[in-house]
Scaffold this active site. Structure first.
Site, short mmCIF file in Angstrom:
data_model
loop_
_atom_site.label_atom_id
_atom_site.label_comp_id
_atom_site.label_asym_id
_atom_site.label_seq_id
_atom_site.Cartn_x
_atom_site.Cartn_y
_atom_site.Cartn_z
N ASP A 176 0.86 -1.18 0.00
CA ASP A 176 0.00 0.00 0.00
C ASP A 176 0.89 1.23 0.00
O ASP A 176 2.01 1.20 0.53
CB ASP A 176 -0.91 -0.03 1.24
CG ASP A 176 -2.05 0.95 1.14
OD1 ASP A 176 -2.11 1.70 0.14
OD2 ASP A 176 -2.88 0.98 2.06
N GLY A 192 0.84 4.05 1.55
CA GLY A 192 1.02 4.83 2.77
C GLY A 192 0.06 6.00 2.87
O GLY A 192 -0.05 6.63 3.91
N GLY A 193 -0.66 6.27 1.78
CA GLY A 193 -1.58 7.40 1.78
C GLY A 193 -2.65 7.31 2.85
O GLY A 193 -2.90 8.26 3.59
N ASP A 231 -2.06 8.51 -2.88
CA ASP A 231 -3.33 9.21 -3.07
C ASP A 231 -3.77 9.88 -1.78
O ASP A 231 -3.20 9.64 -0.72
CB ASP A 231 -4.42 8.22 -3.52
CG ASP A 231 -4.72 7.18 -2.46
OD1 ASP A 231 -3.79 6.78 -1.72
OD2 ASP A 231 -5.88 6.75 -2.34
N ASP A 278 -8.58 -6.82 0.42
CA ASP A 278 -7.70 -6.96 1.58
C ASP A 278 -8.40 -6.36 2.78
O ASP A 278 -9.25 -5.47 2.63
CB ASP A 278 -6.37 -6.24 1.36
CG ASP A 278 -6.48 -4.75 1.68
OD1 ASP A 278 -6.04 -4.32 2.76
OD2 ASP A 278 -7.05 -4.01 0.84
N CYS A 322 -14.46 -27.25 8.02
CA CYS A 322 -13.15 -26.67 7.69
C CYS A 322 -12.06 -27.72 7.84
O CYS A 322 -12.05 -28.48 8.81
CB CYS A 322 -12.88 -25.47 8.59
SG CYS A 322 -11.28 -24.67 8.29
N CYS A 332 -8.71 -26.81 7.81
CA CYS A 332 -7.48 -26.08 8.08
C CYS A 332 -6.65 -26.83 9.13
O CYS A 332 -7.17 -27.69 9.84
CB CYS A 332 -7.78 -24.65 8.53
SG CYS A 332 -8.31 -24.48 10.24
N CYS A 363 -8.41 -26.71 12.63
CA CYS A 363 -9.62 -27.51 12.80
C CYS A 363 -9.31 -29.01 12.76
O CYS A 363 -10.07 -29.81 13.31
CB CYS A 363 -10.66 -27.15 11.74
SG CYS A 363 -11.41 -25.52 12.01
N HIS A 406 -6.80 -19.92 11.43
CA HIS A 406 -8.11 -20.41 10.98
C HIS A 406 -8.84 -19.36 10.16
O HIS A 406 -9.36 -19.66 9.08
CB HIS A 406 -8.97 -20.82 12.17
CG HIS A 406 -10.40 -21.02 11.79
ND1 HIS A 406 -10.87 -22.17 11.17
CD2 HIS A 406 -11.48 -20.19 11.87
CE1 HIS A 406 -12.16 -22.04 10.91
NE2 HIS A 406 -12.56 -20.85 11.32
#
Length: 376
Positions: free
Chosen positions: A89, A91-92, A143, A271, A309, A311, A314, A340
């Site tokens: 990103d 930093g704006g 920006d 994100d 799940c 994962c 789990c 998770h």
């Protein structure tokens, strides 16, 4: 390079080829603000939970440890051990949200560090140089992110400033990528659409930046105070004007249902810190809705967080154990919870892609938009 594979309504199934690998789209980028996921996850953990893109932040890494130090260590990839795609990103957003004292000029922004109060300047060229030092796969243009709502006249001026800054970002990135000692000479640049909650400003700005043939286009300045319905309305307004042969990124969003709605409206990338932040406080996502593992009802619950799940968490641990760890403030509790939640998000994106491949996203969307925000 972006390739559209399938389309169902406005929803898109695509691929985005970068120097650090191909991103299968739509995708969720796991947020490692300072080069690590809060909750103790390593680069190896990110591979285990099927992460495609790690997102780190220019502002935070510039302040600590310093982008020049990252550069001397070989860039973010070498420093963190993550060999996949990294987006940084600009930093704006942090300049405008974390810096208590800031002074905006056409050349850039003067602000005081939220860490030690020292005065810092950041403009388009500085942001590009910092991101070049970090060596990320994709850099974001610098920006101005305004609050919602903001006055129309100020928002229009801000959009003009953001457009001018983008042009300077383009020139500076071209210069940096030509340098012999650049960490990543193939670094890409995404522009950011701004305009607050004003449809006309948003549409006009997207039209203008679409002409610049950038590597990708983001919609910024949303999920910062406006109602969810307004956010969806803005996405629908700008989507027809976003280049169809480039990825579209909705910044800082969001919940599983936000993602379902964003994909439905043509967004490719997302994100948000929310899944990891919520996990550290015991709010865990399941295919039946959201649970608060801190509740007494889970004290003797020997089932996994989510029976659906698979994962690593789990497969091995119970709700009762994870609740105990969080109550005892053991770091392992946060680590397992974050692992998770991020696996859930990455799996959500995988299932979205599969349904787009088979032309059944509408059914998936209609079913889970009514479930995933439920609090159990």
């Amino acid at each position: 390079m972006y390739k559209l594979l399938h389309k169902e309504g406005h929803a898109r199934r695509g691929e985005f080829v970068t120097v650090h690998g191909t991103i299968e789209l739509p995708a969720f980028m796991n947020v490692a603000t300072c080069g690590a996921i809060k909750g103790g996850l390593s680069a190896e953990d990110l591979r285990t939970i099927d992460t495609q893109v790690m997102l780190s932040n220019t502002y935070h890494l510039h302040l600590r440890p310093g982008d020049e130090i990252v550069r001397q260590l070989g860039g973010l990839h070498r420093m963190t051990g993550w060999d996949g795609v990294i987006l940084t990103d600009s930093g704006g957003f942090q300049v405008f949200s974390l810096a208590k004292i800031r002074d905006i000029h056409e050349e850039g922004v003067y602000f005081h560090s939220h860490i030690d109060g020292r005065r810092i300047f950041m403009g388009p060229e500085e942001s590009m140089r910092i991101q070049s030092n970090l060596g990320s796969t994709i850099a974001m243009a610098f920006d101005e992110c305004v609050e919602n709502p903001s006055e129309y006249i100020y928002t229009a001026r801000s959009v003009e400033r953001t457009t001018n800054w983008l042009l300077r970002c383009i020139d500076e990135m071209k210069r940096l990528n030509r340098m012999d000692n650049t960490v990543n000479p193939h670094q890409m640049l995404f522009g950011i659409n701004q305009g607050g909650v004003y449809r006309d400003l948003r549409i006009d700005h997207m039209k203008r930046i679409a002409e610049l043939s950038l590597d990708g286009y983001a919609i910024g300045g949303l999920a910062v105070g406006e109602e969810t319905a307004v956010m969806y309305d803005i996405i629908e307004a700008v989507e027809p004007y976003a280049p169809s042969d480039r990825p579209r990124y909705l910044m800082g969003v969001g919940t599983p249902v936000n993602i379902l709605e964003g994909v439905y409206r043509g967004v490719d990338l997302f994100d948000c810190v929310m899944p990891s932040r919520n996990a550290r406080h015991g709010h865990l996502f399941t295919w039946d809705g959201i649970i608060n593992i801190m509740n007494n009802r889970y004290e003797l619950d020997d089932t996994p967080i989510d029976r659906q799940c698979d994962c690593p968490v789990c497969r091995r641990y119970t709700r009762a154990y994870i609740r105990h760890l969080l109550k005892a403030k053991e770091m392992l509790g946060m680590r397992l919870s974050v692992m998770h939640n991020l696996y859930f998000y990455n799996t959500l994106m995988k299932r979205i892609r599969e349904h787009l491949d088979y032309g059944s996203y509408e059914e998936f969307y209609q079913k889970y938009r009514k479930i995933l925000d439920n609090r159990i």
